[in-house]
Motif scaffolding. Sequence first.
Motif, PDB file in Angstrom:
ATOM      1  N   TYR A   1     -72.225 -22.549  59.893  1.00  0.00           N
ATOM      2  CA  TYR A   1     -71.144 -21.249  61.380  1.00  0.00           C
ATOM      3  C   TYR A   1     -72.671 -21.098  61.702  1.00  0.00           C
ATOM      4  O   TYR A   1     -72.643 -20.436  61.566  1.00  0.00           O
ATOM      5  CB  TYR A   1     -70.087 -21.086  61.892  1.00  0.00           C
ATOM      6  CG  TYR A   1     -69.493 -20.059  61.009  1.00  0.00           C
ATOM      7  CD1 TYR A   1     -69.548 -19.789  60.193  1.00  0.00           C
ATOM      8  CD2 TYR A   1     -69.771 -18.606  61.601  1.00  0.00           C
ATOM      9  CE1 TYR A   1     -68.753 -19.002  59.444  1.00  0.00           C
ATOM     10  CE2 TYR A   1     -69.633 -17.477  60.711  1.00  0.00           C
ATOM     11  CZ  TYR A   1     -68.945 -18.379  60.317  1.00  0.00           C
ATOM     12  OH  TYR A   1     -68.426 -16.764  59.262  1.00  0.00           O
ATOM     13  N   ALA A   2     -73.308 -20.781  63.933  1.00  0.00           N
ATOM     14  CA  ALA A   2     -73.978 -20.104  63.874  1.00  0.00           C
ATOM     15  C   ALA A   2     -73.672 -18.574  64.394  1.00  0.00           C
ATOM     16  O   ALA A   2     -72.688 -18.525  64.234  1.00  0.00           O
ATOM     17  CB  ALA A   2     -74.581 -20.740  65.072  1.00  0.00           C
ATOM     18  N   LEU A   3     -74.511 -17.907  63.455  1.00  0.00           N
ATOM     19  CA  LEU A   3     -74.490 -16.365  64.283  1.00  0.00           C
ATOM     20  C   LEU A   3     -75.133 -15.537  65.075  1.00  0.00           C
ATOM     21  O   LEU A   3     -75.785 -16.881  65.393  1.00  0.00           O
ATOM     22  CB  LEU A   3     -74.569 -15.529  62.408  1.00  0.00           C
ATOM     23  CG  LEU A   3     -73.734 -15.390  61.628  1.00  0.00           C
ATOM     24  CD1 LEU A   3     -73.903 -14.316  60.367  1.00  0.00           C
ATOM     25  CD2 LEU A   3     -71.686 -14.955  62.322  1.00  0.00           C
ATOM     26  N   GLU A   4     -75.068 -14.449  65.306  1.00  0.00           N
ATOM     27  CA  GLU A   4     -75.991 -14.011  67.194  1.00  0.00           C
ATOM     28  C   GLU A   4     -77.685 -14.415  66.229  1.00  0.00           C
ATOM     29  O   GLU A   4     -78.725 -15.167  66.685  1.00  0.00           O
ATOM     30  CB  GLU A   4     -75.505 -12.209  66.622  1.00  0.00           C
ATOM     31  CG  GLU A   4     -76.434 -12.403  68.276  1.00  0.00           C
ATOM     32  CD  GLU A   4     -75.869 -10.965  68.491  1.00  0.00           C
ATOM     33  OE1 GLU A   4     -75.884 -10.711  67.861  1.00  0.00           O
ATOM     34  OE2 GLU A   4     -76.610 -10.550  69.261  1.00  0.00           O
ATOM     35  N   TYR A   5     -77.726 -14.029  64.809  1.00  0.00           N
ATOM     36  CA  TYR A   5     -78.913 -14.675  64.491  1.00  0.00           C
ATOM     37  C   TYR A   5     -78.357 -14.874  62.660  1.00  0.00           C
ATOM     38  O   TYR A   5     -77.936 -13.831  61.622  1.00  0.00           O
ATOM     39  CB  TYR A   5     -79.122 -13.021  63.704  1.00  0.00           C
ATOM     40  CG  TYR A   5     -80.269 -12.392  64.765  1.00  0.00           C
ATOM     41  CD1 TYR A   5     -80.975 -12.509  65.560  1.00  0.00           C
ATOM     42  CD2 TYR A   5     -79.014 -11.099  65.267  1.00  0.00           C
ATOM     43  CE1 TYR A   5     -81.198 -11.486  67.569  1.00  0.00           C
ATOM     44  CE2 TYR A   5     -78.968 -10.183  66.498  1.00  0.00           C
ATOM     45  CZ  TYR A   5     -80.157 -11.100  67.420  1.00  0.00           C
ATOM     46  OH  TYR A   5     -80.582  -9.708  68.542  1.00  0.00           O
TER      47      TYR A   5
ATOM     48  N   LEU B   1     -65.572 -12.875  75.411  1.00  0.00           N
ATOM     49  CA  LEU B   1     -66.455 -13.578  74.595  1.00  0.00           C
ATOM     50  C   LEU B   1     -65.835 -14.469  74.474  1.00  0.00           C
ATOM     51  O   LEU B   1     -66.885 -15.838  74.540  1.00  0.00           O
ATOM     52  CB  LEU B   1     -66.174 -12.969  73.613  1.00  0.00           C
ATOM     53  CG  LEU B   1     -66.946 -11.263  73.026  1.00  0.00           C
ATOM     54  CD1 LEU B   1     -67.002 -11.167  71.173  1.00  0.00           C
ATOM     55  CD2 LEU B   1     -68.463 -11.688  73.549  1.00  0.00           C
TER      56      LEU B   1
ATOM     57  N   ILE C   1     -70.818  -2.192  69.248  1.00  0.00           N
ATOM     58  CA  ILE C   1     -69.730  -3.185  68.653  1.00  0.00           C
ATOM     59  C   ILE C   1     -68.560  -1.857  68.722  1.00  0.00           C
ATOM     60  O   ILE C   1     -68.430  -0.730  68.293  1.00  0.00           O
ATOM     61  CB  ILE C   1     -69.707  -3.799  67.775  1.00  0.00           C
ATOM     62  CG1 ILE C   1     -70.971  -4.987  67.546  1.00  0.00           C
ATOM     63  CG2 ILE C   1     -68.287  -4.832  66.915  1.00  0.00           C
ATOM     64  CD1 ILE C   1     -70.866  -6.119  67.749  1.00  0.00           C
TER      65      ILE C   1
ATOM     66  N   LYS D   1     -64.273 -22.425  71.807  1.00  0.00           N
ATOM     67  CA  LYS D   1     -64.353 -23.646  70.786  1.00  0.00           C
ATOM     68  C   LYS D   1     -64.002 -24.494  69.553  1.00  0.00           C
ATOM     69  O   LYS D   1     -63.985 -25.114  68.847  1.00  0.00           O
ATOM     70  CB  LYS D   1     -65.653 -21.995  69.481  1.00  0.00           C
ATOM     71  CG  LYS D   1     -67.215 -21.756  70.083  1.00  0.00           C
ATOM     72  CD  LYS D   1     -68.208 -21.660  68.765  1.00  0.00           C
ATOM     73  CE  LYS D   1     -69.324 -20.553  69.226  1.00  0.00           C
ATOM     74  NZ  LYS D   1     -68.814 -19.410  69.694  1.00  0.00           N
TER      75      LYS D   1
ATOM     76  N   GLY E   1     -64.876 -17.045  72.983  1.00  0.00           N
ATOM     77  CA  GLY E   1     -64.680 -17.556  71.515  1.00  0.00           C
ATOM     78  C   GLY E   1     -63.054 -19.343  71.787  1.00  0.00           C
ATOM     79  O   GLY E   1     -63.083 -19.776  71.090  1.00  0.00           O
TER      80      GLY E   1
ATOM     81  N   LYS F   1     -71.692  -2.877  64.021  1.00  0.00           N
ATOM     82  CA  LYS F   1     -73.794  -1.994  64.425  1.00  0.00           C
ATOM     83  C   LYS F   1     -73.369  -1.062  65.690  1.00  0.00           C
ATOM     84  O   LYS F   1     -72.747  -1.502  66.401  1.00  0.00           O
ATOM     85  CB  LYS F   1     -75.107  -2.629  63.900  1.00  0.00           C
ATOM     86  CG  LYS F   1     -73.952  -4.422  64.678  1.00  0.00           C
ATOM     87  CD  LYS F   1     -75.313  -5.402  64.338  1.00  0.00           C
ATOM     88  CE  LYS F   1     -74.733  -6.768  64.968  1.00  0.00           C
ATOM     89  NZ  LYS F   1     -75.392  -7.775  65.202  1.00  0.00           N
TER      90      LYS F   1
ATOM     91  N   THR G   1     -65.926 -14.201  68.617  1.00  0.00           N
ATOM     92  CA  THR G   1     -67.170 -15.656  69.546  1.00  0.00           C
ATOM     93  C   THR G   1     -66.651 -17.651  69.149  1.00  0.00           C
ATOM     94  O   THR G   1     -67.364 -17.906  69.560  1.00  0.00           O
ATOM     95  CB  THR G   1     -68.996 -15.775  69.260  1.00  0.00           C
ATOM     96  OG1 THR G   1     -68.881 -15.943  67.355  1.00  0.00           O
ATOM     97  CG2 THR G   1     -69.292 -14.111  69.405  1.00  0.00           C
TER      98      THR G   1
END
Length: 183
Positions: free
Chosen positions: A101-105, A164, A27, A169, A166, A24, A134
């Motif tokens: 796990y969480a994504l941006e949306y 980022l 990126i 995490k 990442g 998208k 991330t």
Amino acid sequence: MKILTESEKNFLMESIRDVPDFPKPGIIFKDITTLLNDKNAYKMLMDHLAARYEDAALDFVAGIESRGFIFGAALASRLGIGFVPIRKKGKLPAATIAEKYALEYGFDEVEIHIDAFGGKKGAKVLLIDDLIATGGTAAAAAKLIRDAGGECVEACFVINLAFLGGVEKLSGIAPHYSVLEVR
Ligand code: AMP
């Protein structure tokens, strides 16, 4: 080549193609297919990974779908050990454990077979993927290794998008190593 020189790292980095605005806008996609189809780059990378892990007494390499399969399966074969796929939800045929796990949306989910490590409690497992961004995917995958009875001795990435953050995490879950860093 347990440790890569700066010029070897530059050579590997230059073998990876940047594809802007994929999947998208905004990126920059790190396309490792150009590393894979360069026999010298692919061999250099796999020689390095094999040297790094040959004395680690690993039991399994676990790769994250789908580009982690390419490096992970090749490395497991080089080390003479088993390979375990960690897949997106709904792809593995037998009984699984899942981790969201969480994504941006929204959310995503990865799964591992319950019996992936053949009932070997405390199996020493190397987690591998092409890239950490991330960190959500890798952290979920490392938790799955633990939940399936393994010990994630290291999470290994060909590329870390360090800007980022990442790898944070993974703190408290598994140590990490990245062949290349993008700052
Ligand atoms: P993350 O959970 O944000 O760390 O995303 C890591 C996963 O998404 C890995 O499986 C990567 O293959 C893929 N990925 C994320 N960002 C990129 C990028 N810029 N280029 C290539 N792959 C990416």
